[in-house]
Design an enzyme around this catalytic site. Structure first.
Site, short mmCIF file in Angstrom:
data_model
loop_
_atom_site.label_atom_id
_atom_site.label_comp_id
_atom_site.label_asym_id
_atom_site.label_seq_id
_atom_site.Cartn_x
_atom_site.Cartn_y
_atom_site.Cartn_z
N SER A 210 0.85 -1.19 0.00
CA SER A 210 0.00 0.00 0.00
C SER A 210 0.88 1.23 0.00
CB SER A 210 -0.90 0.01 1.24
OG SER A 210 -1.35 1.34 1.47
N HIS B 255 -1.40 -1.08 -4.12
CA HIS B 255 -2.68 -0.86 -3.44
C HIS B 255 -2.79 0.63 -3.09
CE1 HIS B 255 -5.98 -2.22 -0.69
NE2 HIS B 255 -5.53 -1.31 0.14
N ASP C 108 -4.85 3.46 -1.16
CA ASP C 108 -5.83 3.69 -0.09
C ASP C 108 -6.43 5.08 -0.21
OD1 ASP C 108 -5.98 1.30 1.49
OD2 ASP C 108 -3.88 1.64 2.00
N MET D 210 -9.11 7.77 0.96
CA MET D 210 -9.95 8.15 2.11
C MET D 210 -10.52 9.54 1.88
SD MET D 210 -7.61 6.70 5.20
CE MET D 210 -6.62 5.21 4.98
N HIS E 36 -8.61 0.98 -3.24
CA HIS E 36 -9.44 0.67 -2.07
C HIS E 36 -10.14 1.96 -1.64
CE1 HIS E 36 -9.39 -0.60 2.49
NE2 HIS E 36 -10.62 -0.48 2.01
N MET F 220 -12.22 4.04 0.61
CA MET F 220 -12.81 4.21 1.95
C MET F 220 -13.56 5.54 1.91
SD MET F 220 -9.49 2.75 3.94
CE MET F 220 -8.50 2.92 2.47
N MET G 270 -10.97 -6.37 6.34
CA MET G 270 -10.12 -5.40 7.03
C MET G 270 -9.67 -5.98 8.36
SD MET G 270 -9.77 -2.81 5.07
CE MET G 270 -8.80 -1.88 6.26
N ASP H 294 -6.10 -6.65 4.91
CA ASP H 294 -5.48 -5.34 4.87
C ASP H 294 -5.46 -4.74 6.27
OD1 ASP H 294 -4.70 -2.77 4.22
OD2 ASP H 294 -6.45 -2.31 2.98
C1 DX5 Z 1 -6.25 1.01 6.39
C2 DX5 Z 1 -5.77 0.94 4.95
C3 DX5 Z 1 -4.62 -0.02 4.85
C4 DX5 Z 1 -3.44 0.46 5.62
C5 DX5 Z 1 -2.47 -0.66 5.86
O1 DX5 Z 1 -6.69 2.21 6.75
O2 DX5 Z 1 -6.78 0.49 4.13
O3 DX5 Z 1 -4.28 -0.36 3.50
O4 DX5 Z 1 -2.80 1.52 5.02
O5 DX5 Z 1 -1.40 -0.17 6.59
P1 DX5 Z 1 -0.48 -1.14 7.47
O6 DX5 Z 1 -0.07 -2.26 6.58
O7 DX5 Z 1 0.65 -0.25 7.86
O8 DX5 Z 1 -1.33 -1.57 8.60
ZN ZN Z 2 -6.33 -0.59 1.99
#
Ligand code: DX5
Ligand code: ZN
Length: 238
Positions: free
Chosen positions: A17, A53, A55, A57, A87, A89, A160, A195
């Site tokens: 990620s 990946h 992320d 948000m 991904h 969120m 998750m 994840d």
């Molecule tokens: C969670 C994200 C993950 C996160 C993983 O909020 O969707 O992809 O960044 O980070 P690590 O591997 O550091 O827990």
């Molecule tokens: Zn993620």
């Protein structure tokens, strides 16, 4: 649709990620984990990532704000053969899925908690029409019942193992049971992704539960570039 997720040439897939990469040097950071032959050739480099990946948000579904479609577009331009796993969120996934598909995403996952139950199947179908595969993410406190009800609508289920929002959080072991149950129901073409909080120390339990797409942010990008290939090899469980 056939792509790396529905038709993988090896499992597990390792998905760093980019959330824990240095944002000021994003291109160089991604190059440290991607194989120069990514997406082509017969060479399978065990120390290279299978995909990236992303992320995403929105500051609403989760408190944090991270990246938008422009990041995806820039990565697609810099790494034309890379598989980009988005991904989401976010509270309202469909318009964002459209923007990311247009920006070169290969796959889009949205959260079961973000969409009313009667729109789950329709949202998945509309995302597939964009030419990407589609995944359903499930937060730690959420049961897998709805995922099982819509099993065939998705190419991937993302369990998750932290509450989303930030990288570097501690793994929640209670989700392993859910992963096992989902994995037992999944079709051969469907992937089970986990994840959050995953690293060499707990990868055995993660793979044993049936996860076949391993996401890791801090375990990979928190290490110096020269050590990342070894972490990726360890995340393959061998
Ligand atoms: C969670 C994200 C993950 C996160 C993983 O909020 O969707 O992809 O960044 O980070 P690590 O591997 O550091 O827990
Ligand atoms: Zn993620």
């Amino acid at each position: 649709m056939r792509n790396l997720f529905t038709n993988p040439r090896r499992l597990p897939l390792v998905a760093p990620s980019i959330l824990s990469a240095d944002f000021a040097r994003m291109g160089e950071e991604c190059a440290t984990v991607l194989s120069p032959v990514a997406g082509g050739g017969a060479v399978v480099d065990e120390g290279a990532a299978d995909l990236l990946h992303l992320d995403v948000m929105d500051g609403h579904f989760v408190p944090n704000l991270t990246m938008g479609p422009d990041m995806c577009r820039a990565l697609r331009r810099a790494f034309p053969a890379a598989f980009l796993d988005v991904h989401l969120m976010v509270t309202d996934p469909l318009p964002h899925a459209r923007a990311f598909a247009a920006a070169g995403a290969s796959h889009v996952t949205f959260h079961v908690e973000a969409v009313p139950e009667n729109l789950l199947g329709e949202t998945a179908a509309k995302i597939r029409e964009l030419g990407v595969t589609v995944g359903l993410a499930i937060n730690p406190p959420t049961a897998i019942d709805r995922a099982l009800d819509y099993l065939e609508a998705f190419d991937l289920f993302l369990v998750m193992s932290v509450n989303p929002g930030y990288s570097g959080q501690a793994f929640i072991p209670e989700v392993l049971e859910k992963t096992r149950a989902l994995s037992a129901e999944a079709l051969p073409s469907q992937r089970i992704q986990m994840d959050g909080g995953i690293g060499p120390g707990n990868i055995a339990a993660v793979l044993d539960a049936g996860c076949d797409v391993v996401v890791a942010a801090s375990a990979v990008f928190g290490r110096p570039p020269a050590e990342r290939a070894n972490v990726i090899r360890a995340l393959r469980g061998r």
